[in-house]
Design an enzyme around this catalytic site. Structure first.
Site, PDB file in Angstrom:
ATOM      1  N   LYS A  44       0.845  -1.209   0.000  1.00 22.61           N
ATOM      2  CA  LYS A  44       0.000   0.000   0.000  1.00 22.61           C
ATOM      3  C   LYS A  44       0.876   1.254   0.000  1.00 22.61           C
ATOM      4  CE  LYS A  44      -0.305  -0.258   5.047  1.00 22.61           C
ATOM      5  NZ  LYS A  44      -1.150  -0.681   6.180  1.00 22.61           N
ATOM      6  N   TYR A 277      15.318  29.768   7.599  1.00 21.93           N
ATOM      7  CA  TYR A 277      14.203  30.565   8.122  1.00 21.93           C
ATOM      8  C   TYR A 277      14.177  30.603   9.647  1.00 21.93           C
ATOM      9  CZ  TYR A 277      12.153  30.215   3.424  1.00 21.93           C
ATOM     10  OH  TYR A 277      11.915  30.276   2.078  1.00 21.93           O
TER      11      TYR A 277
HETATM   12  C1  LIG Z   1      -0.457  -1.783   6.808  1.00 19.36           C
HETATM   13  C2  LIG Z   1      -1.096  -3.053   7.193  1.00 19.36           C
HETATM   14  C3  LIG Z   1      -0.344  -4.215   7.404  1.00 19.36           C
HETATM   15  C4  LIG Z   1       1.162  -4.226   7.415  1.00 19.36           C
HETATM   16  O1  LIG Z   1       1.627  -3.717   8.649  1.00 19.36           O
HETATM   17  P1  LIG Z   1       3.189  -3.732   8.982  1.00 19.36           P
HETATM   18  O2  LIG Z   1       3.267  -3.386  10.424  1.00 19.36           O
HETATM   19  O3  LIG Z   1       3.794  -2.693   8.104  1.00 19.36           O
HETATM   20  O4  LIG Z   1       3.660  -5.086   8.663  1.00 19.36           O
HETATM   21  C5  LIG Z   1      -1.005  -5.382   7.653  1.00 19.36           C
HETATM   22  N1  LIG Z   1      -2.357  -5.412   7.697  1.00 19.36           N
HETATM   23  C6  LIG Z   1      -3.110  -4.321   7.540  1.00 19.36           C
HETATM   24  C7  LIG Z   1      -4.578  -4.408   7.636  1.00 19.36           C
HETATM   25  C8  LIG Z   1      -2.513  -3.097   7.289  1.00 19.36           C
HETATM   26  O5  LIG Z   1      -3.259  -2.008   7.117  1.00 19.36           O
END
Ligand SMILES: *Cc1c(COP(=O)(O)O)cnc(C)c1O
Length: 389
Positions: A44, A277
């Site tokens: 993702k 800044y």
């Molecule tokens: C993002 C996500 C994962 C992966 O989590 P990690 O801690 O990065 O391994 C697994 N399951 C769901 C539902 C997620 O949203």
């Protein structure tokens, strides 16, 4: 996301080098951590900033038999790019692309009755049944169906639609709240609720292909949570879910992303010179300053002002003053690297450079956020694309 393949022809302002051999080795290490389960590489948000399609391809090549995304659009993009096999997505809102998902043979997550109704409706017009994974809230308190009456109703309606041939319940699943905190009492509690909710659904006649709850920290530290499938995100990219659990090396993982930039300017300044800044840094004496052409528009946290570490010519330097939109400055203490010299913000750490975890500490966040926020203006340069046995 812009991508390039090494070797590159022109020097780049900045680059996120993505080591696909490291990614493949991480997937193999994760398969060894969970020998009884299949591995879902969670890709993702552009594979946590690493680039979804190249990372998904590499993960599949190394034996990940599932890919996971949050949104259906992300999952459809993987299918459009030709990725085979199982692809699951879980973050749906009403009116989502159910029909496209069914026809692309995605596994879709259903957390509540509205979603079940929409997927069933879409399946009536489709040429094949939907693949539906029912999500249980075992205690995270975020997505997922509550145990008890809500779960009973969801299971009942899903079975009814399955009997009509409109869908297949391919999975029962959930997500942990505190798997990165060893011994947290919610871990055992969630596992118990998960077993109960799965047991109820199976008792009613659900025959899931996969039951799953483990994310990266659970995959690495809780074998009793592996069930049929583990969903690994951050560990795929070689980053430990939490420094409390261990370093990447402790788990046989190697960070995949190296973020670096070419110094845009090196110059001498007198003592007492305000920098960037707000003049939050004032040179303590005569020195040299290096201009790093990356800023918060590129995902460098403004909270890392006066704190983020950078390796320049073998020495760690600290951001001098504020991170601006496109650039920040480091005090080079009188050293005179040439303009164009490499400034390495983070990488695996074994060449002396800081890691994403060091940046997380500097910015008061987690390494997940550091890599995921690196913006689209930074080209990803893929190395070691070839499969290596
Ligand atoms: C993002 C996500 C994962 C992966 O989590 P990690 O801690 O990065 O391994 C697994 N399951 C769901 C539902 C997620 O949203």
């Amino acid at each position: 996301m812009s991508e390039r393949t090494a070797p590159r022809t022109a020097p780049l302002r900045a680059r996120a080098e993505i080591d696909l051999a490291a990614l493949r080795a991480n997937v193999r290490a994760l398969r060894a951590h969970a020998p009884g389960a299949a591995v879902m590489a969670v890709v993702k948000s552009e594979a946590y900033g690493h680039g979804a399609v190249p990372c998904a391809r590499a993960a599949v090549a190394a034996g990940a038999s599932w890919l996971g995304t949050a949104t259906p659009e992300e999952a459809l993009a993987l299918r459009d790019a030709g990725l085979p096999g199982r692809i699951m997505c879980w973050l749906w809102t009403p009116g989502g692309p159910w029909r496209e998902a069914i026809e692309a043979e995605l596994d879709v997550s259903v957390s509540g009755m509205w979603a079940l109704e929409e997927v069933v409706e879409a399946a009536r017009g489709a040429d094949r049944p939907a693949r539906v994974q029912l999500k249980a809230d075992t205690g995270l308190g975020r997505g997922g169906c509550q145990p008890g009456d809500d779960w009973a109703a969801l299971v009942r309606e899903a079975l009814r639609a399955e009997a009509e041939g409109l869908l297949r319940v391919t999975g029962l699943w959930s997500h942990f709240a505190c798997a990165d905190e060893p011994g947290h009492p919610s871990i055992a509690a969630q596992l118990a609720v998960f077993r109960e909710m799965v047991g109820y659904a199976e008792g009613q006649g659900v025959r899931p292909e996969v039951r799953h709850i483990a994310n990266s920290p659970a995959t690495l530290t809780l074998p009793e949570s592996h069930f049929d499938l583990v969903r690994t995100g951050i560990a795929t990219y070689g980053i430990s879910p939490s420094p409390e659990l261990g370093t990447p090396a402790d788990f046989g993982l190697r960070p995949v992303m190296t973020l670096s930039a070419s110094l845009a300017l090196v110059k001498h300044v007198p003592g007492g010179h305000g920098v960037s800044y707000g003049h939050r840094y004032v040179t303590p004496g005569e020195t040299t300053l290096g201009l790093v052409p990356l800023g918060y528009a590129d995902g460098i946290p403004r909270h890392a002002s006066s704190a983020g570490p950078v390796l320049v010519e073998g020495k760690w330097r600290t951001i001098a003053g504020r991170v601006a939109m496109d650039q920040f400055v480091v005090d080079l203490g009188g050293d005179e690297p040439a303009a164009g010299a490499d400034a390495v913000l983070f990488g695996p750490g074994d060449r002396g450079e800081p890691t994403a975890e060091d940046w997380a500490q500097a910015a008061g966040t987690i390494a997940y956020e550091i890599v995921t926020r690196i913006g689209t203006r930074v080209p990803r340069v893929y190395v070691n694309e070839e499969q290596d046995g």
